[in-house]
Design an enzyme around this catalytic site. Structure first.
Site, PDB file in Angstrom:
ATOM      1  N   GLU A 126      -8.156  -4.416  -1.570  1.00  0.00           N
ATOM      2  CA  GLU A 126      -8.207  -3.259  -2.461  1.00  0.00           C
ATOM      3  C   GLU A 126      -7.559  -3.625  -3.801  1.00  0.00           C
ATOM      4  OE1 GLU A 126      -8.076   0.534   0.552  1.00  0.00           O
ATOM      5  OE2 GLU A 126      -6.216  -0.593   0.262  1.00  0.00           O
ATOM      6  N   ASN A 178      -6.062   2.459   4.301  1.00  0.00           N
ATOM      7  CA  ASN A 178      -4.895   2.881   5.065  1.00  0.00           C
ATOM      8  C   ASN A 178      -4.772   4.388   5.178  1.00  0.00           C
ATOM      9  OD1 ASN A 178      -4.083   0.373   5.809  1.00  0.00           O
ATOM     10  ND2 ASN A 178      -2.332   0.254   4.453  1.00  0.00           N
ATOM     11  N   SER A 195       0.840  -1.200   0.000  1.00  0.00           N
ATOM     12  CA  SER A 195       0.000   0.000   0.000  1.00  0.00           C
ATOM     13  C   SER A 195       0.872   1.247   0.000  1.00  0.00           C
ATOM     14  CB  SER A 195      -0.919   0.022   1.228  1.00  0.00           C
ATOM     15  OG  SER A 195      -0.164   0.160   2.421  1.00  0.00           O
ATOM     16  N   HIS A 225      -4.203  -5.326  -2.560  1.00  0.00           N
ATOM     17  CA  HIS A 225      -3.807  -5.034  -1.184  1.00  0.00           C
ATOM     18  C   HIS A 225      -4.704  -5.793  -0.204  1.00  0.00           C
ATOM     19  CE1 HIS A 225      -3.544  -2.158   2.414  1.00  0.00           C
ATOM     20  NE2 HIS A 225      -2.516  -2.980   2.440  1.00  0.00           N
TER      21      HIS A 225
END
Length: 287
Positions: A153, A192, A120, A141
């Site tokens: 993701e 995140n 990420s 991710h």
């Protein structure tokens, strides 16, 4: 997708490999360190045995999954053995390491293979630049622990094809996960970036002397409904991961606000990285 190659046998890579094997995919897990592969195999077998004991999985399903999961300490051998439709990279969060790996994977893998990163910290375009297949590079991710967390993701770069995105979404759904597809790349992606905002504010409150670690974690759990507080989560995922992510962000932006905080830097320099070392924001017995 029929076969998957996972590169990096740390906590994330090994669990991603197990998730894929449990879902019926042929999987090869690669790491340059044979000891890491041995540790990954041992920890996965222990974790799966506990799940069988608790009735969460059947012994037959677990046995079949391990039969689909191979390991290799040679990348060339792993790529040849896997003949992968998809590679998922889960190595250390350093752009020079990842770029070198993507260049090597581009050389070793068939032209149709999709190259994905679990990072990420680094957007797909930075990794695609090391390859000749930018249309087949993206980020997938997963979240820690990958065997438990539902979200993945899916992050396309500017040149990632719609077919690559669709294939990755199909893969994520085949794992029983929930794909979250971004419209365009941004460092940190969605979850995140939101999580980091909470973490950064928690650290500011702590470093400013407004509240202690336990008080901040307790407030987040009991007032906001978080399953664990930001300091507990940093200890779980590894304090060094956030530290390296911050360093990577600063390298891109040059903004001092993106540097790791003083307290995080001190913990990393002391080798107090969280649960995996027995000490981070908290101390853990028996590690």
């Amino acid at each position: 997708m029929r076969s998957v190659l996972v590169v990096g046998a740390g906590a994330m890579g090994s669990q991603i490999a197990m998730v894929c094997a449990l879902a019926g995919h042929q999987v090869c897990l690669h790491d340059v360190d044979p000891a890491m592969l041995e540790r990954a195999d041992r920890e996965l077998r222990d974790r799966m045995a506990r799940q069988v004991e608790k009735g969460r999985r059947t012994a037959d399903d677990v046995t079949a999954a391990f039969e689909r999961l191979r390991v290799a300490d040679s990348l060339a051998a792993a790529a040849a053995a896997a003949d992968a439709d998809l590679v998922i990279e889960a190595v250390v969060e350093r752009i020079e390491v990842k770029s070198e790996l993507f260049a090597e994977l581009d050389r070793l893998c068939p032209p149709a293979t999709i190259l994905a990163s679990n990072s990420s910290s680094f957007v797909p375009s930075r990794l695609a630049a090391a390859t000749g297949r930018a249309d087949r590079v993206c980020n997938l991710h997963f979240f820690n622990p990958a065997l438990v967390m539902a979200c993945v993701e899916v992050v396309p770069g500017p040149e990632t094809s719609g077919q690559t995105v669709a294939s990755c979404v199909d893969l994520v759904e085949s794992l029983g996960k929930v794909p979250v597809v971004l419209e365009k790349e941004i460092p940190g992606f969605v979850a995140n970036r939101i999580l980091n905002a909470v973490r950064d504010e928690a650290i500011r409150l702590y470093e400013g002397g407004y509240a202690g670690v336990e008080a901040i974690d307790t407030a987040c759990r009991t007032a906001l409904g978080y399953p664990m507080g930001p300091f507990e989560l940093m200890d779980l995922t590894g304090i060094d991961i956030g530290y390296l992510t911050k360093q990577a962000r600063y390298a891109e932006t040059g903004d001092p606000a993106d540097l790791p905080s003083r307290s995080v830097t001190e913990l990393v320099e002391r080798g107090h990285l969280g649960r995996k070392t027995g000490r981070g924001w908290y101390t853990y017995e028996g590690v």
